[in-house]
Design a protein around this motif. Structure first.
Motif, PDB file in Angstrom:
ATOM      1  N   ILE A 197       0.826  -1.218   0.000  1.00  0.00           N
ATOM      2  CA  ILE A 197       0.000   0.000   0.000  1.00  0.00           C
ATOM      3  C   ILE A 197       0.860   1.267   0.000  1.00  0.00           C
ATOM      4  O   ILE A 197       0.558   2.203  -0.698  1.00  0.00           O
ATOM      5  CB  ILE A 197      -1.031  -0.027   1.166  1.00  0.00           C
ATOM      6  CG1 ILE A 197      -2.011   1.146   1.071  1.00  0.00           C
ATOM      7  CG2 ILE A 197      -0.379  -0.057   2.537  1.00  0.00           C
ATOM      8  CD1 ILE A 197      -3.096   0.977   0.103  1.00  0.00           C
ATOM      9  N   ARG A 198       1.943   1.251   0.784  1.00  0.00           N
ATOM     10  CA  ARG A 198       2.866   2.395   0.777  1.00  0.00           C
ATOM     11  C   ARG A 198       4.267   1.889   0.439  1.00  0.00           C
ATOM     12  O   ARG A 198       4.544   0.702   0.566  1.00  0.00           O
ATOM     13  CB  ARG A 198       2.849   3.092   2.142  1.00  0.00           C
ATOM     14  CG  ARG A 198       1.548   3.842   2.389  1.00  0.00           C
ATOM     15  CD  ARG A 198       1.437   4.352   3.798  1.00  0.00           C
ATOM     16  NE  ARG A 198       1.309   3.303   4.773  1.00  0.00           N
ATOM     17  CZ  ARG A 198       0.167   2.724   5.128  1.00  0.00           C
ATOM     18  NH1 ARG A 198      -0.962   3.104   4.567  1.00  0.00           N
ATOM     19  NH2 ARG A 198       0.139   1.770   6.017  1.00  0.00           N
TER      20      ARG A 198
ATOM     21  N   CYS B  87      -8.516   6.521  -7.007  1.00  0.00           N
ATOM     22  CA  CYS B  87      -7.856   7.566  -6.217  1.00  0.00           C
ATOM     23  C   CYS B  87      -6.428   7.659  -6.735  1.00  0.00           C
ATOM     24  O   CYS B  87      -5.763   6.626  -6.919  1.00  0.00           O
ATOM     25  CB  CYS B  87      -7.881   7.211  -4.732  1.00  0.00           C
ATOM     26  SG  CYS B  87      -9.570   7.014  -4.135  1.00  0.00           S
TER      27      CYS B  87
ATOM     28  N   CYS C  87      -3.440   5.691  -5.098  1.00  0.00           N
ATOM     29  CA  CYS C  87      -3.663   4.345  -4.554  1.00  0.00           C
ATOM     30  C   CYS C  87      -3.346   3.200  -5.514  1.00  0.00           C
ATOM     31  O   CYS C  87      -3.807   3.163  -6.656  1.00  0.00           O
ATOM     32  CB  CYS C  87      -5.102   4.241  -4.078  1.00  0.00           C
ATOM     33  SG  CYS C  87      -5.417   2.691  -3.224  1.00  0.00           S
TER      34      CYS C  87
ATOM     35  N   GLN D 293     -12.450  -3.620   0.110  1.00  0.00           N
ATOM     36  CA  GLN D 293     -11.702  -2.386  -0.115  1.00  0.00           C
ATOM     37  C   GLN D 293     -12.635  -1.193  -0.125  1.00  0.00           C
ATOM     38  O   GLN D 293     -12.246  -0.081   0.133  1.00  0.00           O
ATOM     39  CB  GLN D 293     -10.956  -2.452  -1.457  1.00  0.00           C
ATOM     40  CG  GLN D 293      -9.543  -2.925  -1.326  1.00  0.00           C
ATOM     41  CD  GLN D 293      -9.460  -4.431  -1.202  1.00  0.00           C
ATOM     42  OE1 GLN D 293     -10.280  -5.132  -1.779  1.00  0.00           O
ATOM     43  NE2 GLN D 293      -8.504  -4.910  -0.464  1.00  0.00           N
TER      44      GLN D 293
ATOM     45  N   GLN E 161      -8.596  11.327   4.026  1.00  0.00           N
ATOM     46  CA  GLN E 161      -7.328  11.542   3.285  1.00  0.00           C
ATOM     47  C   GLN E 161      -6.810  12.978   3.330  1.00  0.00           C
ATOM     48  O   GLN E 161      -5.611  13.183   3.473  1.00  0.00           O
ATOM     49  CB  GLN E 161      -7.414  11.057   1.825  1.00  0.00           C
ATOM     50  CG  GLN E 161      -7.997   9.664   1.618  1.00  0.00           C
ATOM     51  CD  GLN E 161      -7.231   8.522   2.290  1.00  0.00           C
ATOM     52  OE1 GLN E 161      -6.220   8.744   2.926  1.00  0.00           O
ATOM     53  NE2 GLN E 161      -7.728   7.297   2.179  1.00  0.00           N
TER      54      GLN E 161
ATOM     55  N   ARG F 173       3.302   5.481  -5.716  1.00  0.00           N
ATOM     56  CA  ARG F 173       3.180   4.049  -5.980  1.00  0.00           C
ATOM     57  C   ARG F 173       3.173   3.798  -7.484  1.00  0.00           C
ATOM     58  O   ARG F 173       2.491   4.523  -8.224  1.00  0.00           O
ATOM     59  CB  ARG F 173       1.893   3.474  -5.347  1.00  0.00           C
ATOM     60  CG  ARG F 173       1.712   3.789  -3.877  1.00  0.00           C
ATOM     61  CD  ARG F 173       2.887   3.368  -2.962  1.00  0.00           C
ATOM     62  NE  ARG F 173       3.158   1.948  -2.939  1.00  0.00           N
ATOM     63  CZ  ARG F 173       4.314   1.409  -3.335  1.00  0.00           C
ATOM     64  NH1 ARG F 173       5.295   2.150  -3.818  1.00  0.00           N
ATOM     65  NH2 ARG F 173       4.494   0.109  -3.262  1.00  0.00           N
TER      66      ARG F 173
ATOM     67  N   THR G 232       0.267   4.416 -10.532  1.00  0.00           N
ATOM     68  CA  THR G 232      -0.831   5.304 -10.141  1.00  0.00           C
ATOM     69  C   THR G 232      -0.696   6.649 -10.846  1.00  0.00           C
ATOM     70  O   THR G 232       0.404   7.027 -11.269  1.00  0.00           O
ATOM     71  CB  THR G 232      -0.829   5.554  -8.616  1.00  0.00           C
ATOM     72  OG1 THR G 232       0.414   6.172  -8.256  1.00  0.00           O
ATOM     73  CG2 THR G 232      -0.984   4.257  -7.837  1.00  0.00           C
TER      74      THR G 232
END
Ligand code: 5AD
Ligand code: SF4
Length: 429
Positions: A37-38, A148, A151, A188, A252, A326, A329
């Motif tokens: 995710i990160r 998003c 993400c 999710q 966020q 990421r 994205t």
């Protein structure tokens, strides 16, 4: 979600005759379930792969790498790490035991990372391992159709697929029969549940069915998207006897300008109005959130808007993260222009503010009697149990193993920013 995937894999392997090894060095099969995710989680996963013991008393162990990292770096993992035998994306974990046998029989190393769609996807259900469990997870949908800009999830978990409501209701009942008291519905983007199903099911209708057709004591879900927080869902909070008065509602950012660049599809005002409508219906609802600081182009002024939103909502807790680009994205194409020092400093300011708010909220519970589901031994020390209130607050109290699984009446005596302490009166149900 990953934790639950790990549970499912472990249970499947146990059913197949495997037993848990004390260390990776002793294991015949090593499974590393990864998260991406990160950037930090990605690097952690890759360094862990490098640390997996390569042989076991001269005999090679089978090494499987699973989870989200695999979805975008599968082939490169196989190339980079010769001791990895197989790489399985999130939709292939059900086949783990069978594939491990193939690997053991000397089959070629392989990667499986495509996504299944509705027509051939079977949601693996949780197999209990025979240990008494107080809380269980039930997956209700997989994947995400949003985009998003920060993400990676739509790339690592694929498009949204909802599971049939009857299957979900059956699984909740099965867990309840096994002694589970609280179920967390997982997805999710849980509140867009039902998309693609032909029976007109929606998330709020699913909650109603679980409320009416199961004997579970408590129900929670994670994570919803603010844009899908519908009046029907708000109504379920009022009607349901099982749904806990807590929502994790990731915001966020508190700046509409940043939210637009994030493609979150709501503004600060729209988010606040949703919170207001939920609070009107359930005045003491606990609200928690996720926040990203240092998104590309986030000015000090934008960050201050996030701080002011945190105050305005008065979150019970928030999880904040420094932005990291990421691969694949949209935001990876934006200049990552907030220096790491500034990201860190904003993170600290936000976390200090949240600690102040959480402490005030928790202190306001002192003297009240809360219904606490006893989950197990507390880290606080011997003879102490830990559990949660319906609002999700952690409570530590004196108690023995016989109380685990019971919902107890506890008078709150002490509060910190992260947990409460209390004294038990006795079980209520
Ligand atoms: N950088 C930092 N945080 C991120 N999250 C998701 N993607 C990123 C990223 N690229 C955070 C969001 C999300 C939580 C699970 O992780 O806040 O809600
Ligand atoms: Fe990622 Fe959640 Fe946005 Fe989907 S809704 S793209 S999972 S942040």
């Amino acid at each position: 979600m990953n934790e639950h995937d790990s549970q499912k894999m472990e249970a499947m392997l146990v059913k197949d005759g495997y037993v848990r090894a004390a260390t990776a060095g002793e294991a015949d099969l090593v499974v590393l379930n990864t998260c991406s995710i990160r950037e930090k989680s990605y690097h952690k996963a890759v360094s862990q792969i490098g640390r997996i013991p390569k042989d076991r008393e001269g005999r090679k162990a089978i090494v499987a790498v699973t989870g989200c990292v695999v979805s975008h770096a599968g082939e490169s993992i196989l190339k980079k790490f010769p001791h990895v035998d197989m790489v399985l994306g999130p939709d292939h974990i059900a086949a783990l035991a069978e594939l491990a046998k193939k690997a053991e029989a000397g089959q070629e190393r392989f990667v499986r990372m495509d996504f299944s769609d509705l027509s051939d996807y079977e949601f693996p259900s949780q197999i209990l391992t025979g240990q008494k469990q107080v809380k269980g997870y039930v997956t209700i949908m997989k994947g995400c159709d949003n985009a998003c800009s920060f993400c990676i999830v739509p790339f690592t978990r694929g498009a949204e697929v909802s599971r049939s409501a009857s299957e979900i209701v059956d699984e909740v009942n099965r867990l309840a029969d096994e002694g589970v008291r609280e179920v967390m519905l997982l997805g999710q983007n849980v509140n867009s549940y039902g998309k693609g199903l032909r029976d007109g099911m929606s998330f709020s209708k699913l909650l109603r069915r679980i409320d009416e057709e199961t004997s579970i004591a408590r129900l929670r879900f994670t994570s919803p998207h603010p844009k899908d927080l519908s009046p029907a869902l708000v109504e379920e909070y009022v009607r349901s006897r099982k749904l806990c008065p807590h929502i994790h509602l990731p915001v966020q950012s508190g700046s509409s300008r940043v939210l637009k660049k994030m493609r979150r599809s709501y503004t600060r005002d729209v988010y606040l109005k949703k919170v207001e409508s939920l609070r009107r219906a359930v005045p003491d609802v606990a609200i928690t959130t996720d926040i990203i600081v240092g998104f590309p182009g986030e000015a000090e002024e934008d960050f201050e808007k996030t701080q002011s939103l945190v105050r305005e909502v008065g979150y019970d807790a928030s999880y904040s993260f420094a932005y990291s680009p990421r691969p694949g994205t949209e935001a990876a194409g934006f200049p990552d222009d907030i220096p790491p020092g500034v990201k860190q400093e904003r993170l600290t300011r936000l976390q200090d503010l949240q600690a102040e708010l959480s402490l005030a909220k928790n202190r306001s519970r002192i003297g009240r009697v809360e219904e606490v589901l006893a989950e197990g031994p507390s880290l606080e020390g011997l003879g102490q149990l830990t559990g949660r209130t319906p609002h999700g607050r952690i409570v530590n109290f004196d108690g023995g193993p016989e109380s685990v699984g019971a919902i107890l009446k506890i008078e709150i005596t002490c509060a910190s920013a992260y947990s409460l302490k209390g004294e038990a009166f006795g079980p209520i149900h």
